[in-house]
Design an enzyme around this catalytic site. Structure first.
Site, short mmCIF file in Angstrom:
data_model
loop_
_atom_site.label_atom_id
_atom_site.label_comp_id
_atom_site.label_asym_id
_atom_site.label_seq_id
_atom_site.Cartn_x
_atom_site.Cartn_y
_atom_site.Cartn_z
N SER A 53 3.73 3.57 -9.21
CA SER A 53 4.44 2.90 -8.68
C SER A 53 6.18 2.12 -8.71
O SER A 53 6.55 2.84 -9.73
CB SER A 53 4.03 0.82 -8.41
C1 LIG Z 1 -0.19 1.69 -6.69
S1 LIG Z 1 -1.48 2.91 -7.26
C2 LIG Z 1 -2.02 2.20 -9.14
C3 LIG Z 1 -0.99 2.22 -9.28
C4 LIG Z 1 -1.05 2.56 -10.94
N1 LIG Z 1 -1.45 1.28 -11.29
C5 LIG Z 1 -0.71 3.36 -11.87
O1 LIG Z 1 0.59 2.80 -13.46
O2 LIG Z 1 -0.54 4.04 -11.86
C6 LIG Z 1 -3.37 1.52 -6.21
C7 LIG Z 1 -4.94 1.85 -6.91
O3 LIG Z 1 -5.53 0.82 -6.65
C8 LIG Z 1 -6.93 1.57 -6.38
N2 LIG Z 1 -7.43 0.70 -5.83
C9 LIG Z 1 -7.58 0.12 -4.79
N3 LIG Z 1 -8.74 -0.49 -4.33
C10 LIG Z 1 -9.18 -0.65 -5.50
C11 LIG Z 1 -10.53 -1.58 -6.52
N4 LIG Z 1 -11.12 -2.37 -5.16
N5 LIG Z 1 -10.61 -0.88 -7.17
C12 LIG Z 1 -10.23 -0.59 -8.30
N6 LIG Z 1 -9.01 0.41 -8.16
C13 LIG Z 1 -8.10 0.06 -6.62
C14 LIG Z 1 -6.22 2.98 -5.24
O4 LIG Z 1 -7.63 3.90 -5.91
C15 LIG Z 1 -5.15 3.33 -6.45
O5 LIG Z 1 -5.42 4.69 -7.13
#
Ligand SMILES: C[S@@+](CC[C@H](N)C(=O)[O-])C[C@H]1O[C@@H](n2cnc3c(N)ncnc32)[C@H](O)[C@@H]1O
Length: 359
Positions: free
Chosen positions: A89
Site C-alpha cells: 500500500s
Molecule cells: C493491500 S494488500 C495488503 C498489503 C500488506 N499489508 C503489505 O504490507 O504488503 C491486501 C491483501 O489482503 C489479502 N486479503 C484479501 N482478503 C483477505 C482475507 N479475507 N483474509 C486475509 N487476507 C486477505 C489479499 O490477498 C492481499 O494480499
C-alpha cells in the site's frame, strides 16, 4: 544486491522516512520506516503503460529503487484477467493507519492482509516480532512473504487463511488492523480483541477506527483520509447491462457525476461492495455510469438523467436518498461514525441516531 545498491537503498530509505515525517509529523512509526528495507518485500512490481498494459519492474531495472522509496502503492500480483490482487500500500496511508492504532511497544497486533509482509515487518519493528500475527487468504503470498521476511531480522507469525476468522491461538489482541477493504468488522476479530483494543480497518472508501468495549461491541469514526483498498473478493453476479438496453427507464434529477465524486464515500457505506463503471465518448466526455452489486442489481444512468434499473434492489433509489440527505457538497469522512453491537453494524452521519445505514 551489491554494496553500492545497499548504500543507495539506505540513503533513499532515510530520505523516504524523512519525507513521511515532513511538516513536523511526530510518529514513533517513522523509525520503523527508516529501519525496514521496503525492497526486501517488493523485489518486483507491476506498472501500466499508456495503453493500460501491465509490465514488470524488478531489482535490475532502472528506477526500481526510486519507485520503491516513493509514496506510491506498488501492485505485486495480478490475476489471469490483469486485475490487481495484492499490493504494497501507499506508505503515507500505511503510516496514517499505523498511527491511528495508538500502539505501544509490547502490544499484540493482528493484521488481516499480510500481502508482501512489509506492514507486518514495520509492526514488528515497534511491537516486537512475537507480538505480530498476520494472515493472508492467498497461500502463495504467505509463502513469498515468509521468504521476504527472511531477508531481514523480523519474524512475525504469518499464516494462510481467512483473516476474518482471526487467529484465536494467539488472542487476545490489543490492536487489530486490516489492510484489505472490508464491508464490516468481522465479529471474530472483535471477540479476539481485548476490551479497549483499537481496530483500524478500511471500510467502504474510508478508514474506520473503532474501540472495542465489553461483549464484542465497538464504536468509532472514520479518519479524514480517502482510501481505496482492494476489496476482499466475493463471488457475485455480473452486471446485467444487456437486460437494461430495452428498458425505457425514468428520469432523475441527481447528476450522474455525484456517484463519481461527492457521494462516492457515503454510497460505499449505503451499498457495501458496490461496483461501478463509466462510459465516455470519443472526446473523452462522460456519457453515463453503471452501478451493480453482487446480487445482480444493476443500474445505468445517462448524463441526460435517464435511469434504467433491474434486479432485486433499485440502486439509483439509494443514490437519490443519499442526495436528499446530502443536497450540497461532499460530506467529510470524519463526520461519519459507526456502531457495532450484537444485533448489527451501522454507519451513521453526525451522531448516533443521525441518518444511518446497515453495514
Ligand atoms: C493491500 S494488500 C495488503 C498489503 C500488506 N499489508 C503489505 O504490507 O504488503 C491486501 C491483501 O489482503 C489479502 N486479503 C484479501 N482478503 C483477505 C482475507 N479475507 N483474509 C486475509 N487476507 C486477505 C489479499 O490477498 C492481499 O494480499
Amino acid at each position: 544486491m551489491t554494496d553500492t545498491n545497499d548504500l543507495t537503498s539506505a540513503a533513499l530509505r532515510a530520505g523516504f522516512a524523512a519525507a513521511l515525517g515532513e511538516g513536523g509529523r511526530q510518529s514513533r512509526w517513522l523509525a520503523a520506516f527508516a529501519d525496514v528495507p521496503r525492497e526486501h518485500f517488493v523485489p518486483s512490481f507491476f506498472q501500466q503503460d499508456e495503453q493500460g498494459r501491465w509490465y514488470e519492474v524488478s531489482e535490475s531495472d532502472p528506477g526500481y529503487l526510486e519507485a520503491v522509496y516513493s509514496d506510491t502503492a506498488l501492485t505485486t500480483q495480478l490475476d489471469e484477467h490483469g486485475v490487481p490482487t495484492s499490493s504494497s500500500s501507499e506508505p503515507r496511508l500505511m503510516l496514517t493507519m499505523l498511527d491511528a492504532l495508538d500502539a505501544e511497544p509490547g502490544h499484540r497486533l493482528f493484521e488481516l492482509g499480510l500481502g508482501t509482509g512489509y506492514n507486518a515487518a514495520l509492526a514488528s519493528a515497534l511491537l516486537g516480532s512475537d507480538n505480530v500475527v498476520s494472515v493472508d487468504v492467498d497461500p502463495e503470498l504467505v509463502r513469498r512473504a515468509r521468504k521476504h521476511l527472511e531477508r531481514g531480522r523480523y519474524r512475525p507469525h504469518v499464516f494462510a487463511g481467512d483473516g476474518a476468522e482471526g487467529c484465536p491461538d494467539r488472542a487476545p489482541y490489543d490492536r487489530v488492523i486490516a489492510t484489505a477493504a472490508l464491508r464490516r468488522i468481522p465479529p471474530a476479530l472483535l471477540e479476539q480483541a481485548r476490551t479497549g483494543a483499537v481496530v483500524v480497518a478500511p471500510i467502504g472508501f474510508g478508514i474506520a477506527k473503532a474501540v472495542v468495549s465489553e461483549g464484542g461491541e465497538a464504536s468509532g469514526r472514520f479518519l479524514p483520509v480517502p482510501a481505496f483498498f482492494m476489496p476482499r473478493r466475493v463471488p457475485g453476479k455480473a452486471p446485467d447491462f444487456a437486460g437494461l438496453e430495452t428498458q425505457l427507464g425514468r428520469t432523475t434529477s441527481v447528476p450522474v457525476t455525484d456517484v463519481l465524486d461527492r457521494l462516492r464515500f457515503p454510497l460505499s457505506l449505503a451499498l457495501p461492495g458496490y461496483r461501478s463503471c463509466s462510459w465516455r465518448d470519443d472526446e473523452g466526455e462522460l456519457t453515463g455510469v453503471g452501478l451493480w452489486t453482487e446480487d445482480g442489481s444493476t443500474a445505468t444512468v445517462h448524463v441526460s438523467g435517464r435511469v434504467r434499473q433491474t434486479g432485486p434492489r433499485h440502486l439509483w433509489e439509494v443514490v437519490e436518498e443519499l442526495a436528499a440527505v446530502f443536497p450540497d457538497g461532499e460530506p467529510a469522512r470524519e463526520d461519519f461514525g459507526f456502531t457495532v453491537n450484537a444485533a448489527e453494524q451501522r454507519a451513521w452521519y453526525g451522531e448516533v441516531g443521525g441518518p444511518s445505514w446497515a453495514m
